[in-house]
Design an enzyme around this catalytic site. Structure first.
Site, short mmCIF file in Angstrom:
data_model
loop_
_atom_site.label_atom_id
_atom_site.label_comp_id
_atom_site.label_asym_id
_atom_site.label_seq_id
_atom_site.Cartn_x
_atom_site.Cartn_y
_atom_site.Cartn_z
N SER A 121 -9.01 39.51 33.61
CA SER A 121 -8.78 40.85 34.15
C SER A 121 -7.63 41.56 33.45
O SER A 121 -7.51 42.78 33.53
CB SER A 121 -8.51 40.78 35.65
OG SER A 121 -7.46 39.89 35.90
N HIS A 142 -15.24 42.27 30.88
CA HIS A 142 -14.55 42.39 32.16
C HIS A 142 -15.41 43.11 33.20
O HIS A 142 -15.61 44.32 33.12
CB HIS A 142 -13.21 43.13 31.95
CG HIS A 142 -12.39 43.23 33.18
ND1 HIS A 142 -11.64 44.33 33.51
CD2 HIS A 142 -12.23 42.37 34.21
CE1 HIS A 142 -11.05 44.13 34.66
NE2 HIS A 142 -11.40 42.96 35.12
N GLU A 154 -16.05 46.43 31.12
CA GLU A 154 -15.20 46.74 29.96
C GLU A 154 -15.45 45.66 28.91
O GLU A 154 -15.45 44.47 29.23
CB GLU A 154 -13.72 46.72 30.37
CG GLU A 154 -13.33 47.86 31.29
CD GLU A 154 -11.88 47.75 31.79
OE1 GLU A 154 -11.33 48.77 32.20
OE2 GLU A 154 -11.31 46.64 31.79
N ASN A 193 -7.63 48.13 35.26
CA ASN A 193 -6.53 47.41 35.92
C ASN A 193 -5.16 47.99 35.61
O ASN A 193 -4.21 47.75 36.34
CB ASN A 193 -6.58 45.92 35.59
CG ASN A 193 -7.58 45.19 36.47
OD1 ASN A 193 -7.98 45.72 37.52
ND2 ASN A 193 -8.00 44.01 36.07
N1 3HC Z 1 -24.13 42.26 47.18
C1 3HC Z 1 -25.06 43.02 47.84
N2 3HC Z 1 -24.72 43.92 48.78
C2 3HC Z 1 -23.41 44.07 49.06
C3 3HC Z 1 -22.40 43.34 48.41
C4 3HC Z 1 -22.80 42.39 47.44
N3 3HC Z 1 -21.94 41.63 46.78
N4 3HC Z 1 -21.20 43.71 48.90
C5 3HC Z 1 -21.43 44.65 49.82
N5 3HC Z 1 -22.75 44.87 49.93
C6 3HC Z 1 -23.46 45.77 50.85
C7 3HC Z 1 -22.77 45.91 52.19
O1 3HC Z 1 -22.97 44.80 53.03
C8 3HC Z 1 -23.40 47.16 52.72
O2 3HC Z 1 -24.63 46.82 53.32
P1 3HC Z 1 -25.05 47.42 54.77
O3 3HC Z 1 -25.37 48.86 54.47
O4 3HC Z 1 -26.26 46.62 55.15
O5 3HC Z 1 -23.90 47.25 55.69
C9 3HC Z 1 -23.67 47.98 51.46
O6 3HC Z 1 -23.47 47.08 50.34
C10 3HC Z 1 -22.75 49.15 51.28
O7 3HC Z 1 -21.43 48.75 51.58
P2 3HC Z 1 -20.47 49.69 52.41
O8 3HC Z 1 -21.12 50.16 53.65
O9 3HC Z 1 -19.17 48.94 52.60
O10 3HC Z 1 -20.36 50.98 51.54
P3 3HC Z 1 -19.76 51.49 50.19
O11 3HC Z 1 -20.61 52.63 49.88
O12 3HC Z 1 -18.29 51.72 50.32
O13 3HC Z 1 -19.99 50.41 49.02
C11 3HC Z 1 -18.51 49.14 47.59
C12 3HC Z 1 -19.26 49.21 48.92
C13 3HC Z 1 -19.52 49.24 46.44
C14 3HC Z 1 -17.80 47.81 47.53
C15 3HC Z 1 -17.54 50.37 47.51
O14 3HC Z 1 -16.74 50.41 48.65
C16 3HC Z 1 -16.63 50.34 46.29
O15 3HC Z 1 -17.01 50.75 45.21
N6 3HC Z 1 -15.38 49.85 46.49
C17 3HC Z 1 -14.41 49.80 45.42
C18 3HC Z 1 -14.55 48.49 44.72
C19 3HC Z 1 -13.65 48.40 43.51
O16 3HC Z 1 -12.78 49.23 43.25
N7 3HC Z 1 -13.85 47.35 42.72
C20 3HC Z 1 -13.03 47.10 41.54
C21 3HC Z 1 -11.75 46.41 41.90
S1 3HC Z 1 -10.82 46.02 40.45
C22 3HC Z 1 -11.61 44.67 39.82
O17 3HC Z 1 -12.55 44.14 40.33
C23 3HC Z 1 -11.05 44.16 38.53
C24 3HC Z 1 -10.48 42.80 38.67
O18 3HC Z 1 -10.12 42.36 37.37
C25 3HC Z 1 -9.22 42.76 39.56
#
Ligand code: 3HC
Length: 382
Positions: A121, A142, A154, A193
């Site tokens: 990351s 990434h 990435e 990040n």
């Molecule tokens: N697989 C399948 N479905 C999943 C899932 C997965 N892994 N995770 C969540 N879902 C489902 C949920 O259960 C939900 O289903 P439901 O409608 O039956 O309840 C559906 O997806 C939608 O989830 P939410 O209702 O919580 O709605 P969102 O529209 O907010 O979508 C999200 C969820 C895509 C996680 C969104 O909130 C998001 O984009 N969050 C930001 C995540 C982010 O920033 N990630 C990057 C972090 S940095 C990183 O990873 C880098 C590392 O190096 C640190």
């Protein structure tokens, strides 16, 4: 043209199991490797949960779900896990010494044509690849959490990576139905990040420097900065172990990019790692996917100007240092963090001058981390 015939994913944690799943969804045979069977069992449960969600949402049918699961083979024995694979995607914890050990071990069993891809990351690819005999066949891939839903990957070529390997990585990312963005420079933290990790620390400082609560800061992140999750919520979701390790790796290479807040270290030491341990910044019911309740009323109580300023300043650093263009930056934030409004649009609505003044004020109190970047300053003159 080189053809990937089988992929070994090393590490079955939050990222590893998701990468295994999406690779299998694209039709690849996948070996998922971890050091304990119990880790693999947990990872397979998570994959089954995710695949079931996709069935529920009619993105795939039952027979596809079964095939996806059947194409993933959990294995503990390292030598066995590498047999017949010609690409490794390493997703072990973010610790340079651990990565060194892992690569030295896999080189004992890797065939000459095997490509090494790291889901690091933050660690520069040129540094990790120097531990191997094949820096020309080594690339950063990434993914973002959850890999099943986040469309960005990435791609980070190291200083010695062959163009052919970069092209192959781009092709692979497209095959797993993600959007690649190639980082033009191998800087610690790459693009997303460099924005996300410092924001977690800034959010922690904003609790010390105002009367705001976590839910208010998070609600403002969602309703005023257009993030899909609050910043503390996202930190818990990502894991405080990941945030802590990424912080240390970035800070040890560049003091300007991040201002570590002691709370992150403290949560890490207390093993309050976020959702996966039931407690991080927030408390959770269990290990399952769970959201924090954020509201517009709570958002009205906190002005996220310092958060916007830090994000825009780090984004400006990426642009002025040639890591990515402004368009690539906005695309990366949209696809990797789900940002619903371009960051520089939020900056313009907030006021560039307002942001620069906020940064200068913070710089006078807390030091060079807040010094406005030259790209940001150049926007003021326009
Ligand atoms: N697989 C399948 N479905 C999943 C899932 C997965 N892994 N995770 C969540 N879902 C489902 C949920 O259960 C939900 O289903 P439901 O409608 O039956 O309840 C559906 O997806 C939608 O989830 P939410 O209702 O919580 O709605 P969102 O529209 O907010 O979508 C999200 C969820 C895509 C996680 C969104 O909130 C998001 O984009 N969050 C930001 C995540 C982010 O920033 N990630 C990057 C972090 S940095 C990183 O990873 C880098 C590392 O190096 C640190």
């Amino acid at each position: 043209m080189f053809k990937i015939n089988q992929i070994t994913v090393l590490g079955s944690g939050i990222m590893g199991h998701g990468i295994a799943q999406i690779s299998s969804m694209a039709g690849y045979n996948v070996i998922l490797r971890d050091i304990e069977q119990s880790f693999l069992d947990k990872a397979m449960d998570k994959i089954k949960w995710s695949v079931n969600k996709l069935v529920e949402k009619q993105k795939i049918n039952n027979s596809q779900a079964e095939q996806i699961i059947n194409r993933i083979h959990p294995v503990v024995d390292l030598e066995k896990s590498l047999k017949n694979s010609n690409m490794v995607i390493e997703a072990v914890p973010e610790d340079l010494n651990l990565k060194k050990k892992v690569y030295q071990e896999i080189e004992k069993f890797a065939t000459d044509d095997m490509i090494f891809a790291s889901n690091t990351s933050t660690l520069p690819i040129s540094e990790i690849s120097a531990f191997t005999t094949r820096p020309h066949k080594f690339i950063g891939l990434h993914f973002f959490n959850p890999p099943q839903l986040m469309p960005l990957v990435e791609i980070i070529p190291g200083s010695k990576t062959n163009q052919e390997i970069t092209d192959l990585a781009i092709n692979f990312v497209q095959e797993v139905k993600k959007t690649p963005i190639v980082c033009k420079k191998d800087v610690a933290g790459f693009i997303v990040n460099r924005i996300f990790i410092p924001l977690v620390h800034e959010a922690a400082y904003s609790l010390d420097r105002s009367d705001a609560t976590m839910v208010e800061v998070d609600s403002a992140s969602k309703y005023k900065m257009a993030l899909p999750m609050g910043i503390f919520e996202l930190a818990d979701y990502t894991g405080l172990d990941v945030i802590h390790k990424a912080t240390n790796e970035m800070y040890s290479r560049d003091k300007k990019v991040i201002l570590p807040h002691p709370k992150i270290q403290q949560l890490y030491e207390n093993k309050e790692l976020g959702q996966k341990t039931g407690k991080g910044f927030y408390q959770y019911q269990g290990e399952n996917y769970e959201r924090v309740q954020l509201t517009e009323e709570a958002a009205a109580k906190f002005d996220p100007i310092s958060l916007i300023s830090v994000a825009v300043n780090n984004a400006s650093w990426l642009i002025s240092n040639g890591v990515c263009s402004r368009e690539e930056l906005e695309q990366a934030l949209k696809l990797g963090m789900g940002l619903k409004n371009p960051l520089f649009n939020t900056a313009e609505t907030t006021g560039i001058e307002n942001i620069i003044n906020t940064l200068k004020n913070l710089q006078s109190k807390y030091g060079v981390f807040y010094e406005p970047d030259k790209y940001l300053l150049s926007l003021q003159q326009k």
